[in-house]
Scaffold this active site. Structure first.
Site, PDB file in Angstrom:
ATOM      1  NE  ARG A  36      35.980  30.371  49.662  1.00  0.00           N
ATOM      2  CZ  ARG A  36      34.980  31.222  49.673  1.00  0.00           C
ATOM      3  NH1 ARG A  36      35.026  32.296  50.424  1.00  0.00           N
ATOM      4  NH2 ARG A  36      33.914  30.998  48.954  1.00  0.00           N
ATOM      5  CE1 TYR A  65      36.999  28.777  43.388  1.00  0.00           C
ATOM      6  CE2 TYR A  65      36.972  29.196  45.747  1.00  0.00           C
ATOM      7  CZ  TYR A  65      37.219  28.349  44.684  1.00  0.00           C
ATOM      8  OH  TYR A  65      37.668  27.088  44.929  1.00  0.00           O
ATOM      9  CB  CYS A  79      54.399  41.045  43.841  1.00  0.00           C
ATOM     10  SG  CYS A  79      55.487  41.485  45.185  1.00  0.00           S
TER      11      CYS A  79
END
Ligand SMILES: *Cc1c(COP(=O)(O)O)cnc(C)c1O
Length: 427
Positions: free
Chosen positions: A312, A316, A353
């Site tokens: 998340r 977002y 990464c």
């Protein structure tokens, strides 16, 4: 509200000290409070008791079978978006007449399975989908109940990736198309269009968009009744927001007070599809600090959970509170390294990464050291369900707490799990 609280400077989930679990299960892992999940479900149910809606938990928010079963046992239905979620819903023991199925891209095999299982209804998102479901229903000699998902063209104040109800979004059909479909529904001999569906998006903190969308839809239903088309169901979707940081979302009671006056005037059977509201604050992701690194620009806390476990923030820019599992050493920060000066702000990052692999940026945190455990709060919804194996990282374990009892509800994946379906061809 949730059941993760400090007692004696230690974070507890219900009656269990989270650090004990961290030592036992190793990190990273998700931990859920069964009490919080059930309380959220019951709160919504109580708020709407006058109209007795069917509350279909949105499986995509958290699809662990144990959590689905917990809710199904309390009487919840399930809102699914794929054949895989249908499989899960049935495995969790959900009666098929309490399953509703939305998705803009239902495949034929998925439709066939849902018809065979006789779910409550499909929430249809396009004219082509109607034709496809009708054809498959004919083939299976079944009459199939459907609802039309309308796009009410409503603005919601939420992240653009999680809003779904503006004219330009891919979901549902506009009112004109809905009218055309309803008037011509005889063309779909094996379908019964029983209702309408809306879903405005997610993490919506006020009642206003719901009120606007519901009034629009009810006006439309009344208008169609004038044309001799009566409907029995209205599915008002999910989307109720929760507290991640300083939001002040409407409570279930407040939400019900806003929308019930409209719904009560109709004889429509109401369906709700909450996801985040039920599980969002009922789960946390527990992780361990691997390294602390000071640079001339930043202090980094590098933890053993990554964006593959909880995407998340990367997806977002979402905010999650971060708390130490043990506050005992955590006096207000005094970073020992002189070059860090008085800067108590950290970027909390994972090992993946990618530069978007972070959980917090410039976050003020108490004094911490390598080996300490952290809780990433509010991770119960769209946490594990969005997890991946990126960087060949086995997906985390999941644990549920019931009072003082601990149940492992998903084993941590192994390296064998990672390569299970891979085949090296003989060349
Ligand atoms: C995702 C989704 C939900 C749940 O949304 P939340 O914001 O988690 O409540 C409900 N209905 C549909 C159709 C969805 O796609």
């Amino acid at each position: 509200m949730h059941d993760f609280v400090y007692r004696d400077k230690n974070l507890y989930c219900e009656q269990v000290r989270v650090e004990d679990l961290a030592r036992h299960f190793k990190t990273p892992f998700y931990i859920y409070s069964s009490k919080t999940i059930i309380e959220h479900y019951l709160k919504l149910k109580a708020a709407f008791r006058e109209i007795k809606p069917l509350i279909c938990f949105s499986v995509k928010a958290n699809s662990n079978l144990a959590i689905l079963k917990l809710l199904v046992d309390k009487g919840a239905g399930l809102d699914i978006v794929s054949g895989g979620e249908l499989y899960r819903a049935l495995k969790a023991g959900c009666p098929s007449k309490k399953i509703v199925y939305a998705s803009v891209g239902k495949r034929e095999d998925e439709i066939r399975a849902a018809i065979e299982k006789e779910i409550l209804f499909f929430n249809i998102e396009s004219h082509s989908e109607l034709e496809t479901i009708n054809r498959i229903a004919k083939d299976l000699k079944k009459r199939v109940s459907v609802a039309l998902r309308v796009n009410p063209d409503i603005e919601t104040k939420t992240h653009r990736y999680i809003r779904t109800a503006r004219a330009e979004d891919k979901f549902g059909v506009d009112f004109d198309s809905a009218e055309e479909i309803l008037l011509k529904q005889d063309a779909f001999s094996n379908l019964r269009i029983k209702g309408l569906h809306i879903h405005l998006g997610s993490q919506i903190t006020t009642g206003a968009p719901f009120v606007r969308a519901i009034s629009k839809v009810l006006n439309f239903i009344q208008y169609m009744a004038g044309a001799g088309i009566t409907l029995q169901h209205l599915d008002i979707g999910g989307g109720l927001g929760i507290v991640y940081d300083k939001e002040t979302p409407q409570t279930a009671e407040e939400f019900a007070r806003r929308v019930m006056p409209f719904l009560k005037r109709t004889k429509l059977k109401i369906i709700l599809e909450p996801g985040r509201f039920i599980v969002g604050n009922a789960g946390i992701l527990v992780t361990k600090i691997i390294y602390i690194k000071h640079t001339p620009y930043k202090n980094f806390i590098i933890v053993d959970a990554g964006m593959n476990d909880l995407i998340r923030p990367a997806l977002y820019g979402a905010y999650h509170k971060i708390l130490p599992l043990s506050k005992s050493k955590g006096q207000p920060s005094k970073i020992s390294r002189p070059e860090a000066g008085k800067n108590q702000k950290y970027d909390v990052v994972g090992p993946v990464c990618e530069s978007c692999d972070f959980f917090a940026k410039n976050r003020r945190l108490p004094e911490l050291k390598e080996g300490d455990y952290l809780a990433i709060m509010g991770a119960g919804a769209y946490g594990f369900s969005m997890a991946s194996n990126y960087n060949s990282r086995p997906r985390a374990a999941e644990v549920i707490v019931v009072k003082n009892k601990i149940h492992l509800i998903r084993k941590r994946e192994t390296y064998q799990d990672l390569i299970r379906n891979e085949i090296i061809p003989k060349l």
